[in-house]
Design an enzyme around this catalytic site. Structure first.
Site, PDB file in Angstrom:
ATOM      1  N   ALA A 110       0.368  -1.287  -0.158  1.00 43.52           N
ATOM      2  CA  ALA A 110       0.152   0.191  -0.165  1.00 43.52           C
ATOM      3  C   ALA A 110       0.849   0.899   0.330  1.00 43.52           C
ATOM      4  O   ALA A 110       0.854   2.522  -0.369  1.00 43.52           O
ATOM      5  CB  ALA A 110      -0.938   0.025   0.800  1.00 43.52           C
ATOM      6  N   ALA A 138      -1.106  -1.563   8.891  1.00 45.65           N
ATOM      7  CA  ALA A 138      -0.930  -1.876   9.717  1.00 45.65           C
ATOM      8  C   ALA A 138       0.624  -2.705  10.116  1.00 45.65           C
ATOM      9  O   ALA A 138      -0.063  -3.805   9.280  1.00 45.65           O
ATOM     10  CB  ALA A 138      -1.860  -2.490  10.856  1.00 45.65           C
ATOM     11  N   TYR A 233       1.653   2.646  24.673  1.00 44.26           N
ATOM     12  CA  TYR A 233       0.823   2.711  23.777  1.00 44.26           C
ATOM     13  C   TYR A 233       0.735   4.095  23.408  1.00 44.26           C
ATOM     14  O   TYR A 233       1.886   5.307  22.873  1.00 44.26           O
ATOM     15  CB  TYR A 233      -0.308   2.315  24.395  1.00 44.26           C
TER      16      TYR A 233
END
Length: 397
Positions: A110, A138, A233
């Protein structure tokens, strides 16, 4: 051949075509059993073969009757089996054709200009224009087509080492893990891979190619999470990438709004995905979260989240505007972040040990969902029966 799961850490190196197909059917049936969505007519899903991307494609096609084009990496059989994403996409394409929906697959990296050009040509030839673009890529590595530089993402804290509990979800062992902080180079690499640069490049390519409808909606995905996962995160290297992604959404909103278009980052709940299983601490948190949310009757997987996103947020007939938070983000993590849910998860977290892991959490449910990502442990499938691992995909570009 008889296909069994073969694992290497948080990766399963085999996939089961019939199990993958059954799970795609289950997601389709979930959407079909609910009220129709007054949504997009033609949708492009970048990263369409699994997780939120696959679920968004199913919601668009079988909830709104949209024609779809899916972008994903080539995953034909190269070893014992093809990838789960390949089998998922084959099952989707077959179901879409049976339902009379146009659907096409473009395989490739992509991040490359070549894949973007193939997508633009396919849209122009088959659909004319798209009015929904879902960016759901991802991965851990990206080569920038403009510079030729390859960047790698890391899952590390920023500023100082981070220590917390984690779990080996294969055997249930709870232990402490310490992660060293990311360097500035690693932080920048993570932003280059998982930030908004490629999303912007896709929208630019679609606009320049004349295949993006003036009133198009585009979305991408982010996560915020609770205090337990903040250091690894949202306040870590990946959080810097998500900040960049959200800044890109605001820039895209400004660019598209002149024609009535929209751009949003959607903040979802913690889910079992190939990506989340690779993040230390997160699988243990998800296991505790799942137990609490299932007991409260508010648990959702990818397809439930995507149906709610489409039906209640993006295309709700009851709201003239899309509800967003103070940063302009769509929040479908609202049930996860409820005070009562997080308070119970925090109590569980404090008490977690190897001895009590299966009593206090839904680790068994986590482990089962992990294998279901690859088509295993799916109800109704005879895993002792031989199956052909060679599966073709119609309308492959």
């Amino acid at each position: 051949m008889i296909i069994k799961p073969r694992t290497r850490g948080f990766i399963c190196t085999t996939a089961h075509p019939k199990g993958c197909a059954a799970q795609v059917r289950q997601q389709i049936e979930y959407v079909q059993a609910r009220p129709a969505i007054q949504g997009p007519r033609n949708a492009l899903i970048i990263g369409a073969s699994a997780g939120y991307g696959l679920a968004a494609r199913i919601a668009a096609a079988f909830g709104a009757g949209a024609n779809t084009i899916g972008i994903y990496r080539q995953g034909e059989r190269s070893g014992r089996t093809a990838s789960a994403g390949w089998y998922n996409s084959a099952a989707f394409e077959q179901a879409a054709q049976q339902a009379g929906l146009k659907s096409f697959s473009v395989t490739g990296d992509a991040f490359t200009d070549e894949t973007k050009a193939k997508a633009v040509e396919t849209i122009r030839r088959e659909l004319g224009q798209v009015d929904l673009v879902v960016y759901s890529v991802a991965t851990g590595r990206r080569t920038n087509p403009r510079t030729g530089e390859t960047s790698t993402s890391v899952l590390k804290p920023i500023g100082k080492p981070y220590t917390n509990k984690t779990v080996n979800f294969h055997d249930g062992e709870v232990s402490l893990i310490t992660l060293e902080p990311a360097t500035e180079e690693e932080i920048q690499g993570t932003v280059d891979v998982m930030g908004g640069d490629d999303w912007q490049m896709w929208i630019d390519a679609l606009r320049e190619g004349g295949v993006l409808a003036p009133n198009a909606t585009t979305i991408s995905y982010s996560y915020i999470g609770p205090d337990i996962t903040q250091a690894i995160y949202r306040q870590g290297s990946i959080g810097q990438a998500k900040d960049h992604l959200e800044a890109t959404a605001k820039r895209l909103q400004e660019q598209l709004s002149h024609g009535g278009g929209r751009a949003y980052v959607t903040v979802g709940k913690a889910l079992v995905t190939q990506s989340s299983s690779a993040i230390p601490v997160v699988p243990l948190y998800i296991s505790a979260l799942y137990k609490v949310m299932k007991e409260k009757g508010i648990h959702e997987g990818c397809i439930e989240q995507m149906y709610r996103l489409f039906a209640d947020r993006l295309y709700s007939p009851e709201s003239a505007s899309v509800p967003v938070d103070e940063e302009g983000r769509i929040r479908i993590d609202d049930w996860e972040m409820r005070d009562d849910v997080q308070q119970e998860v925090a109590k569980i977290w404090e008490a977690l040990t190897t001895d009590h892991i299966y009593d206090l959490t839904d680790l068994e449910g986590y482990r089962r969902e992990f294998f279901q990502l690859f088509g295993f442990e799916t109800d109704g499938i005879d895993y002792e029966a031989e199956v052909d691992p060679n599966v073709s995909i119609p309308n492959l570009n």
